[in-house]
Design a protein around this motif. Structure first.
Motif, mmCIF file in Angstrom:
data_model
loop_
_atom_site.group_PDB
_atom_site.id
_atom_site.type_symbol
_atom_site.label_atom_id
_atom_site.label_comp_id
_atom_site.label_asym_id
_atom_site.label_seq_id
_atom_site.Cartn_x
_atom_site.Cartn_y
_atom_site.Cartn_z
ATOM 1 N N GLY A 1 -17.907 -18.894 21.621
ATOM 2 C CA GLY A 1 -18.510 -18.194 22.749
ATOM 3 C C GLY A 1 -17.725 -16.955 23.134
ATOM 4 O O GLY A 1 -18.289 -15.944 23.531
ATOM 5 N N ASN B 1 -20.005 -13.736 23.892
ATOM 6 C CA ASN B 1 -20.149 -13.111 25.200
ATOM 7 C C ASN B 1 -18.903 -13.445 26.009
ATOM 8 O O ASN B 1 -18.867 -14.401 26.768
ATOM 9 C CB ASN B 1 -21.419 -13.623 25.887
ATOM 10 N N ALA C 1 -19.077 -13.901 29.826
ATOM 11 C CA ALA C 1 -19.649 -15.172 30.280
ATOM 12 C C ALA C 1 -18.611 -16.279 30.206
ATOM 13 O O ALA C 1 -18.518 -17.115 31.104
ATOM 14 C CB ALA C 1 -20.865 -15.533 29.433
ATOM 15 N N ILE C 2 -17.818 -16.289 29.148
ATOM 16 C CA ILE C 2 -16.790 -17.324 29.000
ATOM 17 C C ILE C 2 -15.760 -17.185 30.118
ATOM 18 O O ILE C 2 -15.343 -18.170 30.733
ATOM 19 C CB ILE C 2 -16.108 -17.187 27.626
ATOM 20 N N ARG D 1 -16.228 -15.843 33.066
ATOM 21 C CA ARG D 1 -16.829 -16.211 34.351
ATOM 22 C C ARG D 1 -16.951 -17.711 34.507
ATOM 23 O O ARG D 1 -16.930 -18.234 35.603
ATOM 24 C CB ARG D 1 -18.225 -15.597 34.457
ATOM 25 N N ALA D 2 -17.113 -18.400 33.372
ATOM 26 C CA ALA D 2 -17.243 -19.853 33.463
ATOM 27 C C ALA D 2 -15.884 -20.500 33.693
ATOM 28 O O ALA D 2 -15.793 -21.711 33.784
ATOM 29 C CB ALA D 2 -17.888 -20.401 32.191
ATOM 30 N N TRP E 1 -12.911 -20.064 31.782
ATOM 31 C CA TRP E 1 -12.010 -20.293 30.654
ATOM 32 C C TRP E 1 -11.045 -19.124 30.525
ATOM 33 O O TRP E 1 -11.360 -17.995 30.870
ATOM 34 C CB TRP E 1 -12.806 -20.430 29.351
#
Lengths: 489, 327
Positions: B200, B204, B207-208, B210-211, B213
């Protein structure tokens, strides 16, 4: 009503600057538990920035934030997530190279262990089933292979999945702009159900009807401030538009009532979709605006792309008699050149006319960009700034400028108004009409009925075929929906 | 329940249409391998035997390992131009220190992996282009290798020679080894839950992040894996050739990149396939010398012919994937 419900979010005097540009100038906002808050405003009014601050992905220059009575000492996306804030942003935050299940896993660090793949798949599919019954998405589908509407559905469903952290506030930033009317309705219905169970929502949309019908309270933002905040029942469409600062609320009846008789002007496009089952082919003449309607992903984009490639080389079943330009719908993927300036992004379709000798004339490129900046009001102090410095709607305007600024006689539009505010839309409608009157042909795929009303002629698509062929006078929303859903007999 | 099953029925054709290109994409590397094998079988049927494969594929194991190393780097949208020189350096350490002073040798090799992880951190923290950093590192590794072994020589440790000389029943050792490598990398990157995060980060990264990580950790992990497989590649290479040379791994940089791409990987977007990469490496190893020898192409022309085969196979891949994108 949920007005008396205890408070979940309190924002006090939030300020945010990007360089010299003030994005937010002291915003106060409160939100109760189980409340649906509609947030509306023009592109660049600061809605998205405010939501990024609430989600922890941007840091406010000044102001306080309290969530569920807690005032977090340091705020980050991780803290926001722990406190139960979930976001569905305009830019898709899925990893295209991963499957649907893997994208769910990435969102939930606790999904580990031997069976994580099945658990993650179950988690996301259950939510998809709950929100979008009949979605047609599999847990092992790669996100890159899904059309944009389905990707958006996965994104929405993922925001509602729960493992070890609660969901208390869901921010939906233009969630319906990539969805067709049917799935958008499913999402809004789900939102109402979940709100009744106590989850709060902030719902951003440019479709004012959606906001009016589904929110408890509406906040209007303009130039980085909130300018109106009242119960949804206190607003109607015109008052909302007026609050947003859009004074030209003219009721538009079908102008050009007489129209021009179809077929009098030269033929520009004749195209037949690959699937032959429907009533047949799409025909466009010079100076016409042709609408392509139907549910999202039923072959409209494919036909536009076939027409686009037919301008360069022969494609069976498609005849094109003039040069073509395309305004992409998925602007992040197919539209902007992210490393280029606004001027370069606008000029790239017109390089032949911008040339001076062998080189591109900087002067002419700037002149073209400045012309279009003024003509469709791209909000930027300098066209040499990077294209990404613009808000989403203004990026889309730059893409319009690119197509309209070129010498193409046919302009293909692949649902280009996603996430564009009402005022901008009106400006662009007028521009399109003006350009059509001067002899350009427009082929316009759109999922919004308001936009179809701008067209001279509308073709409705279902399963890759044209199933209805409506003149301007015949066009009604019911007819489009009816043709979109009618069973193939 | 009934609405769910009706929906599933309606969705079936769409689902099938969507997974078809994916299946084809996955099968393409195997197809090109089959093509090269068919060529060899046609030119010299006797080569298709236990002994023939052992001989033809004796260099395939280090190439496959280097390709997997490169794949980890490409999965994070980077490129490692130093892997060839690195394999050469590891080879020199293996043929000297690891034999004479095993502890020092082992510590050096572990240190190499740590250096790779540090490179990942450097690239992430300073936003440096990986091509520049690894190109620079390739000169460092090459220089260190020459310092260790100015002249070709040294000798592989006996245990390593023994491992590489294994003769498993029925299936030749290189094929068993390749299958093991592919399985290991596949499970690690494609099946574990953290592997999804690693891929991931190439697809993106925002996105990673923001999640929640750590992208730094992801990048360091990817580079450390590349270092680990680079070390294994150097070991396998010396186990096969028995002695080392500072330039021994130089061809591996481009071979490993070609192997990843041939195996269905893409330079950006975190799209890689471990099984495909190993198959790509085998294809390259077979197309390199055995096929050309059987075609009786004079050695002067072999390198050019090798290039032409590579271009042909890659072009075929692009054509097929374009066809199924349209169809």
């Amino acid at each position: 009503m949920t007005v008396t419900s205890p408070e979940l979010v309190r924002l006090n005097g939030i300020e945010k600057h990007f360089g010299a540009v003030r994005a937010l100038g002291g915003v106060d906002l409160t939100l109760g538990r189980g409340e649906c808050l509609g947030l509306v405003g023009h592109n660049g009014a600061g809605k998205s920035t405010l939501m990024h601050i609430l989600a922890g992905t941007a840091v406010a220059d000044r102001g306080d934030l309290a969530l569920g009575g807690e005032v977090p000492s340091s705020y980050s996306p991780g803290v926001a997530k722990k406190l139960g804030v979930r976001c569905v942003f305009q830019e898709l935050s899925l990893c295209p190279n991963l499957t649907v299940a893997e994208n769910a896993r990435i969102f939930h660090p606790s999904l580990t262990g031997f069976n994580w793949r099945r658990k993650a798949g179950r988690l996301i599919l259950d939510k998809l089933d709950a929100i979008f019954p009949g979605h047609g998405i599999g847990a092992s589908d790669l996100v890159q292979d899904l059309p944009i509407g389905r990707r958006q559905m996965v994104e929405v469903a993922r925001a509602f999945t729960v493992t070890d952290e609660p969901v208390r506030l869901v921010i939906l930033d233009e969630p319906t702009s990539s969805l067709d009317a049917h799935t958008a309705g499913q999402l809004l219905g789900f939102m109402r159900r979940v709100a009744a169970e106590g989850t709060s929502f902030i719902f951003i949309s440019h479709l004012l009807g959606e906001v009016l019908a589904n929110c408890d309270r509406i906040v209007v933002m303009r130039d980085g401030r909130t300018v109106a905040d009242a119960s949804a029942t206190a607003f109607d469409r015109d008052r909302l538009v007026a609050a947003m600062g859009d004074v030209e609320v003219h009721a538009r009846e079908a102008h050009r009532g007489e129209g021009r008789a179809r077929g009098k002007s030269p033929l520009r496009v004749r195209a037949r979709p690959k699937r032959h089952s429907g009533v047949g082919e799409l025909v466009a003449h010079e100076g016409e605006i042709i609408g392509l309607a139907g549910l999202a992903g039923h072959g409209q984009t494919e036909l536009l792309l076939a027409i686009f490639s037919a301008a360069a080389r022969a494609v069976t079943g498609v005849k094109v008699t003039a040069s073509v330009a395309l305004v992409a719908g998925d602007r992040q993927a197919d539209g902007v050149f992210p490393l280029w300036s606004i001027a370069e992004n606008i000029g790239v379709c017109s390089l032949a006319s911008l040339r001076e000798g062998l080189l591109i004339s900087r002067r002419r490129e700037d002149a073209l960009a400045a012309l279009w900046r003024d003509k469709i009001r791209i909000r930027t102090p300098d066209v040499h700034h990077n294209i990404l410095s613009l808000s989403g709607g203004n990026q889309q305007k730059a893409l319009f400028a690119r197509a309209l600024g070129s010498d193409a006689r046919i302009v293909l539009m692949d649902d280009p108004m996603r996430g564009v505010d009402v005022g901008t839309k009106r400006e662009v409608y007028d521009l399109i009409r003006e350009e059509a009157d001067s002899g350009r042909t427009f082929l316009w795929y759109t999922t919004e009925t308001d936009e179809l009303k701008q067209c001279d002629h509308v073709y409705v698509f279902r399963n890759g075929a044209i199933v209805a062929d409506l003149t301007r006078d015949e066009l009604t929303e019911e007819k489009v929906i009816q043709s979109s859903f009618a069973e193939a007999s | 329940m009934s609405s769910g099953s009706a929906a599933a029925k309606g969705a079936l054709p769409v689902l099938g249409a969507r997974n078809m290109p994916r299946l084809l994409r996955a099968l393409l590397p195997a197809l090109s391998l089959a093509l090269v094998l068919a060529g060899i079988a046609w030119l010299n049927p006797r080569a298709i035997s236990y002994f023939g494969f052992t001989l033809m594929l004796n260099l395939a194991v280090p190439i496959a390992l280097a390709t997997i190393a490169q794949m980890f780097v490409i999965a994070g949208n980077d490129l490692d131009l130093s892997i060839g020189a690195f394999v050469g350096f590891v080879g020199c350490v293996t043929a000297t220190w690891l034999r004479e002073a095993p502890l020092l040798g082992a510590i050096t090799l572990l240190g190499c992996i740590a250096v790779y992880a540090a490179l990942g951190a450097l690239i992430h923290l300073r936003h440096l282009p990986s091509i520049v950093v690894t190109l620079g590192m390739s000169f460092v590794w090459q220089g260190l290798a020459i310092l260790m072994l100015p002249k070709p020589g040294g000798k592989a440790p006996d245990w390593l020679l023994a491992v590489m000389k294994l003769k498993p029943p029925l299936v030749p050792f290189p094929i068993v080894a390749a299958a093991l490598i592919a399985a290991l990398a596949y499970v690690g990157l494609m099946r574990t839950s953290y592997g999804a995060v690693l891929r991931g980060s190439g697809g993106n990264a925002v996105a990673i992040g923001r999640a929640g990580w750590s992208l730094l950790k992801a990048k360091m992990t990817l580079f450390a894996c590349a270092g680990l497989f680079g070390v294994l590649s150097g070991l396998a290479l010396i186990g096969t050739t028995t002695s080392a040379d500072a330039n021994i791994g130089n061809g591996y940089t481009l071979l490993s990149i070609a192997g990843v791409i041939l195996g269905g990987g893409e330079f950006v977007g975190g799209r890689v396939s471990p099984v495909g990469a190993v198959i790509g490496a085998l294809t390259l190893a077979l197309a390199a010398s055995p096929l050309l020898t059987f075609m009786r192409i004079p050695p002067d022309w072999q390198v050019a012919a090798n290039g032409i085969i590579l271009i042909t196979v890659l072009a075929a891949r692009v054509l097929i994937s374009r066809r199924d994108a349209e169809g």
